[in-house]
Design an enzyme around this catalytic site. Structure first.
Site, PDB file in Angstrom:
ATOM      1  N   PRO A  51       0.798  -1.221   0.000  1.00  0.00           N
ATOM      2  CA  PRO A  51       0.000   0.000   0.000  1.00  0.00           C
ATOM      3  C   PRO A  51       0.836   1.279   0.000  1.00  0.00           C
ATOM      4  O   PRO A  51       1.882   1.363   0.635  1.00  0.00           O
ATOM      5  CB  PRO A  51      -0.826  -0.104   1.278  1.00  0.00           C
ATOM      6  N   ASN A  52       0.333   2.227  -0.745  1.00  0.00           N
ATOM      7  CA  ASN A  52       0.845   3.588  -0.842  1.00  0.00           C
ATOM      8  C   ASN A  52       2.152   3.719  -1.613  1.00  0.00           C
ATOM      9  O   ASN A  52       2.628   4.832  -1.823  1.00  0.00           O
ATOM     10  CB  ASN A  52       0.987   4.229   0.551  1.00  0.00           C
ATOM     11  N   ARG A  77       4.901  11.216  -1.850  1.00  0.00           N
ATOM     12  CA  ARG A  77       4.512  10.948  -0.465  1.00  0.00           C
ATOM     13  C   ARG A  77       5.737  10.990   0.445  1.00  0.00           C
ATOM     14  O   ARG A  77       6.681  10.231   0.266  1.00  0.00           O
ATOM     15  CB  ARG A  77       3.856   9.570  -0.355  1.00  0.00           C
ATOM     16  N   ASN A  92       7.960  -5.720  -0.803  1.00  0.00           N
ATOM     17  CA  ASN A  92       7.837  -4.581   0.104  1.00  0.00           C
ATOM     18  C   ASN A  92       6.375  -4.521   0.529  1.00  0.00           C
ATOM     19  O   ASN A  92       5.548  -3.933  -0.160  1.00  0.00           O
ATOM     20  CB  ASN A  92       8.266  -3.280  -0.571  1.00  0.00           C
ATOM     21  N   ALA A 148       3.155  -0.963   5.023  1.00  0.00           N
ATOM     22  CA  ALA A 148       2.534  -0.993   6.354  1.00  0.00           C
ATOM     23  C   ALA A 148       1.961  -2.359   6.714  1.00  0.00           C
ATOM     24  O   ALA A 148       1.838  -2.681   7.903  1.00  0.00           O
ATOM     25  CB  ALA A 148       1.440   0.071   6.432  1.00  0.00           C
ATOM     26  N   HIS A 199      12.417  -2.758   2.294  1.00  0.00           N
ATOM     27  CA  HIS A 199      11.833  -1.471   2.696  1.00  0.00           C
ATOM     28  C   HIS A 199      12.774  -0.342   2.306  1.00  0.00           C
ATOM     29  O   HIS A 199      13.995  -0.463   2.471  1.00  0.00           O
ATOM     30  CB  HIS A 199      11.591  -1.416   4.200  1.00  0.00           C
TER      31      HIS A 199
END
Length: 151
Positions: free
Chosen positions: A13-14, A21, A75, A78, A101
């Site tokens: 996510p993201n 971001r 990866n 979260a 990460h």
């Protein structure tokens, strides 16, 4: 004819927001930049590169990788800190999975210090920005080659 290794690089996510971001944490490279870096680091291996913010889709891709790939760079973002389901999906695989990460999660908020993925990953690379992916790709392919040599 020699086997061309297949490597899945899965992103949680993201990560689609890379470059915009929290650039002070994640840098200014986009996910497309990371993909290009992975393809270069793979040195001829086939790379399947995907991103989803949906946990179930990531699990489906891990299952698919178990059938089609020689290794995975993952990866989970979260989800590393929350997903027992991803832990179980990785545990079920016979191929190496390297957790990756961009940031040094151990130097961040306390809730990021625990990963459900790390105990079932073949290795973990974190904290060196996009270079984390470069190292993780090289490690995953080396682990896949070692596994194939034992077979």
């Amino acid at each position: 004819m020699p086997h061309t290794p297949v490597l899945y690089v899965l992103n949680g996510p993201n990560l689609n927001l890379l470059g915009t971001r929290e650039p002070d944490v994640y840098g200014r490279d986009t996910l497309a930049d990371v993909e290009a870096l992975c393809r270069t680091a793979a040195e001829g291996a086939e790379v399947v590169f995907r991103q989803s913010s949906e946990e179930g889709r990531l699990i489906d891709w891990l299952h698919e990788a178990g059938e089609k790939a020689d290794a995975v760079v993952f990866n989970p973002a979260a989800y590393s800190h929350t997903s027992i389901a991803l832990h179980d999906a990785i545990k079920a695989l016979a191929i190496p999975v390297v957790e990756c990460h961009l940031s040094n999660v151990a130097a961040r908020e306390a809730f990021r210090h625990h990963s459900y993925v790390s105990p079932v990953a073949a290795g973990v690379v974190s904290g060196v920005g996009p270079f984390s992916y470069d190292l993780a790709v090289r490690a995953a392919l080396r682990l896949a080659r070692a596994r194939a040599a034992r077979s």
